[in-house]
Design a protein around this motif. Structure first.
Motif, PDB file in Angstrom:
ATOM      1  N   SER A  86       0.812  -1.217   0.000  1.00 34.25           N
ATOM      2  CA  SER A  86       0.000   0.000   0.000  1.00 34.25           C
ATOM      3  C   SER A  86       0.851   1.275   0.000  1.00 34.25           C
ATOM      4  O   SER A  86       0.321   2.368  -0.189  1.00 34.25           O
ATOM      5  CB  SER A  86      -0.946  -0.008   1.207  1.00 34.25           C
ATOM      6  N   ASP A  87       2.168   1.149   0.213  1.00 31.28           N
ATOM      7  CA  ASP A  87       3.052   2.322   0.229  1.00 31.28           C
ATOM      8  C   ASP A  87       3.713   2.587  -1.130  1.00 31.28           C
ATOM      9  O   ASP A  87       4.393   3.599  -1.297  1.00 31.28           O
ATOM     10  CB  ASP A  87       4.170   2.115   1.267  1.00 31.28           C
TER      11      ASP A  87
ATOM     12  N   ARG B 269       4.604   3.692  -4.831  1.00 31.26           N
ATOM     13  CA  ARG B 269       4.171   4.835  -5.646  1.00 31.26           C
ATOM     14  C   ARG B 269       4.977   4.911  -6.931  1.00 31.26           C
ATOM     15  O   ARG B 269       5.754   5.843  -7.117  1.00 31.26           O
ATOM     16  CB  ARG B 269       4.330   6.139  -4.857  1.00 31.26           C
TER      17      ARG B 269
ATOM     18  N   TYR C  76      -4.930   6.035  -8.690  1.00 28.85           N
ATOM     19  CA  TYR C  76      -5.565   5.377  -7.553  1.00 28.85           C
ATOM     20  C   TYR C  76      -6.884   4.769  -8.011  1.00 28.85           C
ATOM     21  O   TYR C  76      -7.679   5.454  -8.664  1.00 28.85           O
ATOM     22  CB  TYR C  76      -5.774   6.372  -6.414  1.00 28.85           C
TER      23      TYR C  76
ATOM     24  N   GLU D 187      -6.877   9.682  -4.805  1.00 34.02           N
ATOM     25  CA  GLU D 187      -7.896   8.837  -4.199  1.00 34.02           C
ATOM     26  C   GLU D 187      -9.232   9.584  -4.161  1.00 34.02           C
ATOM     27  O   GLU D 187     -10.291   9.003  -4.417  1.00 34.02           O
ATOM     28  CB  GLU D 187      -7.439   8.483  -2.780  1.00 34.02           C
ATOM     29  N   THR D 188      -9.157  10.878  -3.859  1.00 36.10           N
ATOM     30  CA  THR D 188     -10.374  11.688  -3.791  1.00 36.10           C
ATOM     31  C   THR D 188     -11.093  11.678  -5.128  1.00 36.10           C
ATOM     32  O   THR D 188     -12.313  11.491  -5.197  1.00 36.10           O
ATOM     33  CB  THR D 188     -10.006  13.139  -3.416  1.00 36.10           C
TER      34      THR D 188
ATOM     35  N   LYS E 174      -3.071   1.644  -8.249  1.00 35.37           N
ATOM     36  CA  LYS E 174      -3.045   1.050  -6.904  1.00 35.37           C
ATOM     37  C   LYS E 174      -4.454   0.926  -6.359  1.00 35.37           C
ATOM     38  O   LYS E 174      -5.243   1.865  -6.462  1.00 35.37           O
ATOM     39  CB  LYS E 174      -2.198   1.933  -5.973  1.00 35.37           C
TER      40      LYS E 174
ATOM     41  N   TRP F 147      -7.969  -1.537  -0.312  1.00 36.98           N
ATOM     42  CA  TRP F 147      -9.338  -1.657   0.187  1.00 36.98           C
ATOM     43  C   TRP F 147      -9.514  -0.789   1.422  1.00 36.98           C
ATOM     44  O   TRP F 147      -8.605  -0.670   2.251  1.00 36.98           O
ATOM     45  CB  TRP F 147      -9.646  -3.115   0.534  1.00 36.98           C
ATOM     46  N   THR F 148     -10.693  -0.197   1.531  1.00 37.24           N
ATOM     47  CA  THR F 148     -11.012   0.528   2.764  1.00 37.24           C
ATOM     48  C   THR F 148     -11.294  -0.499   3.863  1.00 37.24           C
ATOM     49  O   THR F 148     -11.495  -1.688   3.586  1.00 37.24           O
ATOM     50  CB  THR F 148     -12.274   1.388   2.588  1.00 37.24           C
ATOM     51  N   ARG F 149     -11.310  -0.030   5.091  1.00 38.56           N
ATOM     52  CA  ARG F 149     -11.618  -0.941   6.198  1.00 38.56           C
ATOM     53  C   ARG F 149     -13.004  -1.550   6.017  1.00 38.56           C
ATOM     54  O   ARG F 149     -13.211  -2.740   6.280  1.00 38.56           O
ATOM     55  CB  ARG F 149     -11.496  -0.190   7.535  1.00 38.56           C
TER      56      ARG F 149
END
Lengths: 715, 158
Positions: free
Chosen positions: A238-239, A241, A247, A290-291, A438, A441-443
């Motif tokens: 997840s790190d 880039r 995203y 991501e936004t 990339k 997944w969200t929680r």
């Protein structure tokens, strides 16, 4: 129904929920490529022993001297500078095998620990491996790497002996050097490897160093790369880039079983920078941030057709009503339950239930995918890199050679990272975008769209004679699984059966698998039987145990805990549980206290005795045992998925409670280091005694038998 | 395009172009490449994204860029001239991690605690750290590491 008599008690049971598949062997490099890629030196490899052996063509055979066999499971390279690199398809997910495997290699090769580098979980660089699960790394991969290292040492000795015109048996290998005691001559491994391109298969028979003579293995060496973790420098999936990264986000259905009725992505497509993909059931977006990816998903107009789904309140009746009638069950039988019950003085009949729980790895499922010249590279935190590669190859109609899966050391998995979901999603979006993508997944996604530890219903019918000897044991497990289902106690009349069920939720592998549920039911029941026979729970167990290692762990835990313990305050209770699983032996004692005003249960103290044969890294092992118990505390006391109408209703850490600092009891670990017994894996088994020990302690404190996992859902 | 905001992170001033409504966690990781701070839950419940803002521990997933006016400290700012911070050293010495995904947040939270209270009792540590999740269950070692760090910071204040 297939009949597999006495199967459970013999070998560690392969688990149906491990997502098994047939191995597809593959090794892209030939010998010349290998040395071109890794540099000159010495290379030694291990080959699986199976039917393919006759087709082997490598290892210096005359017909195809450059080709390497296709069934290699591990290999090792000693470079011209003396650097040692060992290759395995296993992955590091926090269980510390990068360290423990390097210890075994260094130990056997006789080189300093620091000089060994492990290359792991990279489908282009490492040999095929089924996956990192089932506590198999230490019992299978460590010995393989040892044999490889031993063969490499032999090869170094032979090469030096030839140069010195002496016999290899007369030379000594130690500390990355070879010496000839007779002449006093000495050379380094680096000097021997220099200018060579030697590749050799390990011999069939080659004894490795016994545990009693280990010098680097068996010690508490610090975790490799520890500094990278405490500085935040380590790059998890997840790190990552890579340049030009986008995203990705995926449109999820509103509920399980929902099908898409219509989907309009036109508004989303107009957003600058967004790449939309609508391909069959898959709808996703990639964007420079991501936004923006979230905004693109929010702009999609989709209509769904939902279907009725069972809820967690009706789960256990649902499981009993939806037993699969196909030939997938497993049964072990001996003697006659009827006769056993007839001979008993006390009979018991109990039902236990086990909730679905989540792995909740702190690093959610993640993948970074990049396409270049028709080839796909995916970095992802998976326990099954090769299966993920195969899934990707199949999904995108690629040859396997054109897919590379790389697993950075991962933010834990606990059996939860077997499926390729995030990798497929990232790859699909990256192909459309023409840029790396990339997916993290969200929680909420993690709690909803991953898979769960199977829920289950367990029914036990048993009988015990007046003297405390077990006479009958009938055990039915519905859905939760067959791992650890066999009883380690001596019972002449047994019927043990696993019944598969059409699970209402997606379910799969989990740390400890069904062994947690099966031990909970069995050891809770054993406690009730002990009381029925008016015996102390320890004495009752010992009376019915024939396996000396199981007896030893129960006696060791009792001694350290101070069993039988005297109650000194109200609300106090003591309990024990234990068993044999995946080659390891565990016994656990717990002390709990109850608060009468709120009914809250607190685990005050836990003592665990564990025997996994010869210990490779005592400190790492302690870390695993403590961690397994703390994680197990959640499933034992309060973790459970809540669902209704096809939706998980507690898909957040604020609603799904996991163990935290305040939940941790005083803990003590007793290690039985059995150097004459091959090492078993240790990541899973230490947790299976905990839930029954707590449940039995609750009974001791309150006189109430709790038969549900979790034991105290509102704690 | 609006002029960039300025953020002071680990003693360095960064121009930041993200929208002021962006979560600080996203800015740190995606715009500035400071990926030592982790995403764990997005609701301030797990502590993996903990940073110091003006010396106070904050969940960076719950802070918007536009709200940040004081200097930020992240895990990347703790090592000085190749020397680990005593808390990092204690975590390393005691191997107070397994997968280590929670470690950055644990260390930053520990730093906040030891700044407020240089010699906390185990009970005070547990109380303060309650908001940080380690799913691998290394909690007892983390408590020990914080105590060891407290001792070495007492001897050698930074």
């Amino acid at each position: 129904m297939s009949t597999l008599v006495n199967k459970f008690t013999q070998e560690p049971e392969p688990e149906r929920y491990e997502f098994r598949e047939s191995p597809i062997h593959h090794f892209a490099l030939d010998r010349r490529d290998f040395f071109k890629f890794f540099g000159a030196g010495i290379m030694v490899f291990a080959v699986v022993k199976n039917g393919f052996a006759t087709q082997e063509s490598g290892g210096g055979r005359q017909n195809h001297p450059e080709e390497l066999p296709k069934e290699i499971t591990a290999w090792l390279h000693i470079g011209e500078d003396g650097s040692v690199t060992a290759f395995t398809g296993k992955v590091e997910i926090g269980q510390n095998i990068r360290t423990s495997l390097a210890q075994s290699v260094a130990d056997e090769l006789r080189v300093p620990f620091e000089s060994v580098r492990m290359v792991m979980g990279d489908t282009q660089l490492t040999p095929f491996d089924m996956g990192t699960f089932g506590s198999r790394t230490t019992p299978t991969m460590a010995p393989q790497l040892r044999r490889v290292a031993s063969a490499a040492r032999d090869l170094l000795l032979q090469t030096a002996a030839k140069e010195w015109n002496t016999a290899p048996e007369k030379l000594l290998a130690a500390n990355a050097k070879i010496t000839d005691p007779a002449s006093g001559r000495s050379t380094t491994y680096a000097d021997v490897a220099r200018g060579k391109t030697l590749a050799q298969r390990i011999p069939d028979e080659d004894p490795v160093t016994p545990a009693s003579a280990w010098t680097i293995a068996g010690k508490s060496l610090a975790k490799v790369d520890g500094r990278a973790f405490v500085t935040g420098r380590h790059q998890y999936t997840s790190d990552l880039r890579p340049a030009g990264l986008l995203y990705g986000k995926v449109l999820r259905p509103p509920s399980f079983g929902a099908t898409m009725a219509s989907c309009d992505v036109s508004a989303a497509q107009k957003l600058p920078g967004a790449v939309l993909v609508h391909d069959g059931n898959f709808v996703g977006a990639a964007a420079p941030s991501e936004t923006e990816a979230d905004e693109a998903i929010a702009a999609i107009r989709a209509e769904w057709k939902e279907t009725p789904q069972p809820s967690s309140s009706e789960l256990f009746s649902y499981l009993k009503l939806n037993v699969e009638t196909s030939d997938r069950g497993e049964l072990t039988q001996s003697g006659s339950i009827e006769e056993g019950l007839a001979r008993s003085a006390h009979r018991l009949d109990s039902t236990y239930t086990i909730a679905y729980i989540a792995h909740a790895p702190l690093e959610p499922r993640a993948a970074v995918a990049e396409w270049k010249d028709g080839k796909l590279t995916v970095w992802t935190g998976t326990q099954r890199p090769f299966a993920t590669r195969d899934n990707l190859a199949e999904a995108f109609h690629l040859a396997k050679e054109n897919v590379r899966v790389i697993v950075p050391d991962t933010g834990s998995a606990y059996g939860g990272k077997h499926t390729p979901d995030a990798a497929l999603e990232a790859a699909r979006l990256a192909r459309a975008a023409g840029k790396p993508v990339k997916i993290v997944w969200t929680r909420e996604e993690e709690f909803t769209w991953a898979y769960f530890r199977p829920a289950g219903v367990i029914e036990i019918k048993s009988g015990v004679a007046a003297d405390g000897t077990l006479t009958a044991w009938e055990f039915h497990n519905y859905n939760s699984g067959a791992a650890g289902i066999g009883t380690p106690y001596t019972v002449p009349n047994q019927h043990i059966e696993f019944h598969p069920v059409r699970s209402p939720l997606r379910q799969g592998s989990y740390r400890g698998l069904a062994a947690t549920a099966n031990h909970f039911a069995r050891e809770s029941h054993m406690d009730d039987l002990a009381r029925a026979a008016a015996m102390d729970p320890l004495d009752f167990r010992l009376k019915n145990i024939s396996d000396p290692r199981l007896r030893d762990v129960f006696q060791a835990v009792a001694k350290s805990f101070g069993w039988p313990a005297k109650k000194t305050k109200p609300g106090q209770g003591f309990g024990m549980g234990g068993g044999i699983e995946k080659g390891g032996y565990v016994a656990t004692c717990a002390e709990i206290s109850t608060d009468d005003t709120r009914g809250a249960i607190r685990v005050v103290r836990v003592v665990t005795a564990f025997d996994c044969g010869a210990i490779v890294n005592p400190d790492g092992l302690r870390n695993q045992i403590i961690g397994a118990n703390i994680m197990g505390l959640g499933g034992a006391l309060f973790e459970a998925m809540a669902f209704d109408g096809g939706r998980i209703t507690n898909a957040r850490f604020s609603r799904y409670r996991v163990p935290r600092f305040r939940d941790v009891p005083d803990m003590e670990i007793v290690l039985l280091d059995c150097k004459d017994i091959p090492s078993a894996g240790a990541g899973e088994t230490p947790l299976v005694g905990l839930a029954p020990a707590i449940g039995n302690a609750i009974f001791d404190a309150t006189g109430v038998r709790r038969t549900t996992l979790p034991l105290a859902p509102r704690a | 395009m609006a002029p960039p905001l300025e953020l002071e992170i680990n003693g360095t001033k960064y121009p930041v172009h993200s929208d002021p409504d962006t979560r600080l966690l996203t800015v740190l990781r995606d715009e500035l490449g400071l990926t030592g701070t982790k995403y764990g839950c997005g609701e301030g419940q797990c502590g993996a994204c903990t940073v110091l803002i003006g010396g106070s521990p904050r969940r960076s997933c719950q802070v918007l860029l536009g709200e940040v006016v004081q200097p930020v400290t992240t895990i990347e700012g703790l090592e000085k001239d190749g020397h680990l911070h005593p808390i990092q050293q204690a975590f390393l010495d005691l191997e107070a991690f397994q997968c280590a995904y929670c470690t950055s947040g644990m260390i930053i939270s520990s730093l906040a605690l030891l700044t407020q209270k240089p010699n906390p009792s185990p009970t005070e540590i547990v109380q303060f750290m309650q908001g940080n999740i380690c799913r691998c269950g290394t909690y007892p070692r983390i408590v020990d590491a914080i105590q060891q760090a407290a001792k070495s910071m007492e001897k050698q204040p930074r």
